[in-house]
Structure formats: structure tokens, C-alpha cells
Write a protein that holds these residues in place. Structure first.
Motif, short mmCIF file in Angstrom:
data_model
loop_
_atom_site.label_atom_id
_atom_site.label_comp_id
_atom_site.label_asym_id
_atom_site.label_seq_id
_atom_site.Cartn_x
_atom_site.Cartn_y
_atom_site.Cartn_z
N GLY A 178 -3.26 -26.75 3.17
CA GLY A 178 -2.19 -27.40 2.71
C GLY A 178 -1.67 -26.59 1.42
O GLY A 178 -2.64 -26.37 0.83
N PRO A 195 2.50 -35.19 6.22
CA PRO A 195 1.15 -35.29 7.00
C PRO A 195 1.59 -35.17 8.33
O PRO A 195 0.85 -34.78 9.09
CB PRO A 195 0.72 -36.92 6.68
CG PRO A 195 1.54 -37.16 5.44
CD PRO A 195 2.90 -36.42 5.35
N PHE A 225 0.35 -31.91 9.62
CA PHE A 225 -0.91 -31.91 9.89
C PHE A 225 -1.21 -32.49 11.25
O PHE A 225 -1.88 -31.80 11.94
CB PHE A 225 -1.60 -32.60 8.81
CG PHE A 225 -1.59 -31.63 7.54
CD1 PHE A 225 -2.54 -30.81 7.23
CD2 PHE A 225 -0.63 -31.83 6.76
CE1 PHE A 225 -2.73 -30.11 5.96
CE2 PHE A 225 -0.92 -30.97 5.46
CZ PHE A 225 -1.73 -30.30 5.10
N ARG A 226 -0.53 -33.73 11.53
CA ARG A 226 -0.91 -34.15 12.99
C ARG A 226 -0.33 -33.35 13.93
O ARG A 226 -1.34 -33.31 14.90
CB ARG A 226 -0.06 -35.49 12.99
CG ARG A 226 -0.38 -36.49 14.17
CD ARG A 226 0.63 -37.57 14.21
NE ARG A 226 1.89 -37.38 14.49
CZ ARG A 226 2.46 -36.75 15.51
NH1 ARG A 226 1.43 -37.01 16.74
NH2 ARG A 226 3.62 -36.76 15.86
N VAL A 263 -9.64 -29.50 7.42
CA VAL A 263 -8.38 -29.67 6.92
C VAL A 263 -8.59 -29.73 5.36
O VAL A 263 -9.39 -30.34 5.02
CB VAL A 263 -7.73 -31.01 7.41
CG1 VAL A 263 -6.32 -31.22 6.75
CG2 VAL A 263 -7.51 -30.84 8.80
N VAL A 302 -7.05 -29.88 1.58
CA VAL A 302 -5.77 -30.35 0.85
C VAL A 302 -6.04 -30.58 -0.65
O VAL A 302 -7.02 -30.97 -0.98
CB VAL A 302 -5.34 -31.58 1.47
CG1 VAL A 302 -4.42 -32.18 0.72
CG2 VAL A 302 -5.04 -31.45 3.00
N ASN A 307 -0.28 -35.76 -3.21
CA ASN A 307 -0.15 -35.50 -1.73
C ASN A 307 -0.73 -36.79 -0.87
O ASN A 307 -1.74 -37.21 -1.58
CB ASN A 307 -0.72 -34.21 -1.20
CG ASN A 307 -0.10 -33.17 -1.63
OD1 ASN A 307 1.36 -33.08 -1.15
ND2 ASN A 307 -0.53 -31.95 -2.07
N THR A 322 -3.55 -40.27 4.57
CA THR A 322 -2.98 -40.00 6.21
C THR A 322 -3.45 -38.87 6.56
O THR A 322 -3.71 -38.82 7.90
CB THR A 322 -1.44 -40.15 5.91
OG1 THR A 322 -0.92 -41.31 5.37
CG2 THR A 322 -0.64 -40.10 7.10
N ILE A 323 -3.66 -37.72 5.79
CA ILE A 323 -3.85 -36.40 6.32
C ILE A 323 -5.36 -36.46 6.96
O ILE A 323 -5.75 -35.91 8.08
CB ILE A 323 -3.70 -35.37 5.33
CG1 ILE A 323 -2.08 -35.25 5.01
CG2 ILE A 323 -4.08 -33.92 5.82
CD1 ILE A 323 -1.81 -34.26 4.03
N SER A 324 -6.22 -37.34 6.28
CA SER A 324 -7.58 -37.42 6.57
C SER A 324 -7.54 -38.11 7.66
O SER A 324 -8.28 -37.98 8.70
CB SER A 324 -8.24 -38.26 5.51
OG SER A 324 -9.62 -38.31 5.89
N HIS A 343 -5.63 -38.29 10.18
CA HIS A 343 -5.09 -37.43 11.42
C HIS A 343 -6.51 -36.31 11.70
O HIS A 343 -6.46 -35.96 13.09
CB HIS A 343 -3.90 -36.52 10.79
CG HIS A 343 -2.66 -37.28 11.01
ND1 HIS A 343 -2.33 -38.25 11.68
CD2 HIS A 343 -1.45 -36.97 9.84
CE1 HIS A 343 -1.17 -38.90 11.28
NE2 HIS A 343 -0.65 -38.06 10.15
#
Ligand SMILES: Cc1ncc(COP(=O)(O)O)c(C=O)c1O
Length: 383
Positions: free
Chosen positions: A84, A117, A120-121, A135, A137, A148, A152-154, A156
Motif C-alpha cells: 500500500g 481495502p 487489496f481484496r 501484504v 501496509v 488506513n 479489513t486489509i488483514s 482479505h
């Protein structure tokens, strides 16, 4: 005036007297039982702060050492990573990853905007060959004052199954929740001169079991920053190399203060200071730089359109001995940043707001009656 400086920057942050005094003791032998007791205590305290039972290792260096250690300990030559980038520190991740020859796919957002996010998904779902190994970030993007959505990114990344979550929590840890275990974060880097209320010099890396599995396979060059060495030593309450003994005194004292305050109270204090700072800037008529609802609890970036932010910042320093942070790269002169991270209280924010208002008046740039910002901040602090 001598000794009157107030640091309102996102690091180094103010250091409490208790911590400063702890550092005034003689250094002791780092292989002594006395020092081992400090390592044992601080290891447990660090796990508490990170909300994990996994390893949290301390290395000598600044936050970037933690970032670099994060990359080289879990990845291998040519690995593909999703990185990111919505500010200076996201950019730094990309540079570190490229410096080690990784194949970097960048998920960008404009400065001031949060990472999406969803992007990323989609990238992770498109990776049917499961080539993405990590990933990466930045949680709190200090350059823009944006937080950020790491949680949620985690999630995914975990749905992908193969990608580790490597996070820069340098200005979020100790300011807002970073529950390493609950969010499934594999590698989390931070630095002492931020939420820890300490001087610069210690960096921290939390490692999950998945991260240690990856460490076994990782073939990127490492020696001083090989976390395997630190893990082995930590099991014996020790360090592989000479640690900064004096900073360990500081660490113990600072973490003890944090434990007395309590995690929830620390997060609430930062949220309150953020709300007060934001309300004050709005009332003064100075726009916030971070997108609405995505401001970092550690730092508020302000974009005083029509006014050179550097002129204001320098004047605040010169007249009131309060150090604000400037804009980085293309934001120089366009943005100033108010740090409210670490050992910062309501009084500091009120003081900084009052100094900014007085300076605007002195520069003939006040857009609202002086005192509007202070009143708005006071209202938030009383709420
Ligand atoms: C988000 C973030 N990442 C990383 C760093 C690491 O920088 P340093 O190596 O100077 O501690 C910083 C420092 O300001 C930061 O704010």
C-alpha cells in the motif's frame, strides 16, 4: 526561553520525567542477571501493548530498521508482495521491498486519502496462483495524518491464505488499538520515539507463528537484523548483541506508566486529543488534509490554503517554542502537522491551538476571531 520547548510533532515525542530519570542510572552489564530481569519484564510488557502472546523483539535502531527487519525475515528473493502506498511511509515500504529485489505490486491512493481495502481484496482474489507472499501496509500514514483500515486489509490477506500481513504501526501503536493477535497481523514494526514516550533508538518487531514459519524459508540476506537470533536470545531473557542498556531503563519505566494508565484509557486520550485538534482547526477555518473520517489518532495534518504553512510553523516555534511538523515532499509549505502522540495531554493541545491562533493574528491571517479554536477544543475536551 531555555527548556520551554513543547514537541507537537509525531516523533520524537515528549518524554516524561520518570522516563528521563530512569535513564540517568549507570549502565549495567547486558549479560548480568539484573539486566536479564529487565528484558524479562519488558518482553511481557511489550506483549501486553501489542495484545499478543507471540514474540515482540527489540532491536537497536529506528522505525525503519523494524520495517527492513520485517521484510528480510519473512520473504525470499523474487517474492511478490502487495504494497500500500498513500504517503511518504508507504513509499518507503515500496523502496525497501525493491531494494531487496522483491516484485512489488503497488496499491496506491492519493495523499490524504486512505488505502481502499477493496483494491487489496480484488488483487488478492485475482492471484489464483497464490504468488503474493505478503501484504504490506502502513497503519497510520504520518506524512498525511491518515489512518488506513489495517483490520479489513488483514482480513482479505487471510482469506487469500498465503499472504502474510506486514504492518508499519510506528505511529499507531500506543495511540489506537493494534490487537496483533485478533487482527491476525504477522509482522508489526514500531519505534521507541513515538507512542512509547521514549527517546529514539529502539525498534520493535512483533512476529506471529506464521511469520516464524516464513522465516525458516526466507533467504534474503540478513545478519544483524536476523530476528531468529533475537528470538533465541529472548528465550534466555537476553540479546544477541549489546543492547542500548539505558534505553531499556526507559522502556521499562515507560511501559510501566502505560500499564498504569491502561490501554483503553490511552486510546481514549488519543481519540479525545484528535477530536479536540480537529474541532479547533475547523473552527479557525483551516482545512484538514486527511479525508473526513480517516484522520490518524496520532497526528492531524492541516492545509492552510492561501498561507505558507512553513511561515506559520516557524513563527509558532520562534514565538512560543512549540514545534509543529512541516509538510513532506510536495506538501512542504502547504501543510503543517500537529502531533498528539505519546506523552501528550489536554493542556498541550489547548496550548498549541492557542499559539496557532495567536500566530495567525500576528501574521494578519486570522480568518475567525481569535479564541474560536480554543473554544471548540475546550468543548471537545469537556464532552
Ligand atoms: C509511519 C512511519 N513509519 C516509519 C517511520 C520510521 O522512521 P524512522 O526510521 O525515522 O524512525 C516513521 C517515522 O516517523 C513513521 O512515522
Amino acid at each position: 526561553m531555555q527548556d520551554k520547548l513543547i514537541l507537537m510533532i509525531p516523533g520524537p515525542t515528549p518524554v516524561p520525567e520518570t522516563v528521563l530519570l530512569a535513564m540517568s542510572r549507570h549502565p549495567i552489564g547486558h549479560r548480568s542477571a539484573e539486566f536479564q530481569a529487565i528484558v524479562k519484564r519488558t518482553s511481557a510488557q511489550l506483549k501486553w501493548l501489542h495484545q499478543t502472546e507471540g514474540d515482540v523483539l527489540a532491536i537497536t535502531g529506528s522505525g525503519t530498521a523494524a520495517m527492513e527487519a520485517g521484510i528480510i525475515n519473512v520473504l525470499s528473493r523474487g517474492d511478490k508482495v502487495l504494497c500500500g502506498d498513500n504517503g511518504k511511509f508507504g513509499e518507503r515500504w515500496v523502496k525497501v521491498a525493491r531494494a531487496y529485489g522483491l516484485e512489488v505490486e503497488v496499491i496506491r491512493a492519493d495523499w490524504g486519502q486512505p488505502l481502499d481495502p477493496e483494491a487489496f481484496r480484488q488483487a488478492l482474489e485475482a492471484d489464483s496462483g497464490k504468488e503474493i507472499r505478503a501484504v504490506i501496509v502502513t497503519h497510520s500514514e504520518t506524512s498525511t495524518g491518515v489512518i488506513n483500515d489495517l483490520e479489513t486489509i488483514s482480513r482479505h490477506a487471510h482469506a487469500h491464505g498465503q499472504a502474510l500481513v506486514v504492518a508499519d504501526c510506528v505511529t499507531s501503536l500506543g495511540a489506537c488499538p493494534v490487537p496483533v493477535k485478533a487482527w491476525g497481523l504477522d509482522v508489526v514494526g514500531s519505534g521507541s520515539q513515538k507512542g512509547y514516550m521514549m527517546p529514539p533508538g529502539l525498534a520493535f518487531v512483533a512476529m506471529s507463528e506464521r511469520a516464524w514459519e516464513a522465516h525458516k524459508r526466507s533467504d534474503l540476506p540478513k545478519f544483524y537484523l536476523d530476528l531468529g537470533k533475537y528470538r533465541k536470545s529472548a528465550a534466555a531473557d537476553s540479546n544477541p548483541f549489546t543492547p542500548p542498556v539505558t534505553l531499556y531503563y526507559a522502556l521499562e519505566a515507560a511501559l510501566e506508566m502505560m500499564q498504569k494508565e491502561g490501554l483503553e484509557a490511552i486510546f481514549e486520550r488519543h481519540a479525545r486529543l484528535q477530536r479536540a485538534t480537529q474541532a479547533a482547526m475547523r473552527a479557525i477555518g483551516l482545512p484538514l488534509y486527511a479525508a473526513e473520517g480517516h484522520g490518524s489518532p496520532a497526528i492531524t495534518a492541516v492545509a492552510p490554503e492561501g498561507l505558507d504553512a512553513e511561515v506559520l510553523r516557524k513563527k509558532v516555534k520562534e514565538r512560543y517554542d512549540i514545534l509543529l511538523a512541516g509538510g513532506q515532499d510536495h506538501l512542504k509549505g502547504k501543510v503543517f502537522r500537529i502531533g498528539h502522540l505519546g506523552f501528550v495531554c489536554d493542556r498541550d493541545v489547548l496550548t498549541a491551538v492557542a499559539a496557532i491562533e495567536a500566530t495567525l493574528q500576528e501574521l494578519g491571517a486570522a480568518r475567525q476571531p481569535v479564541g474560536s479554536g480554543l473554544a471548540a477544543a475546550a468543548r471537545e475536551l469537556a464532552a
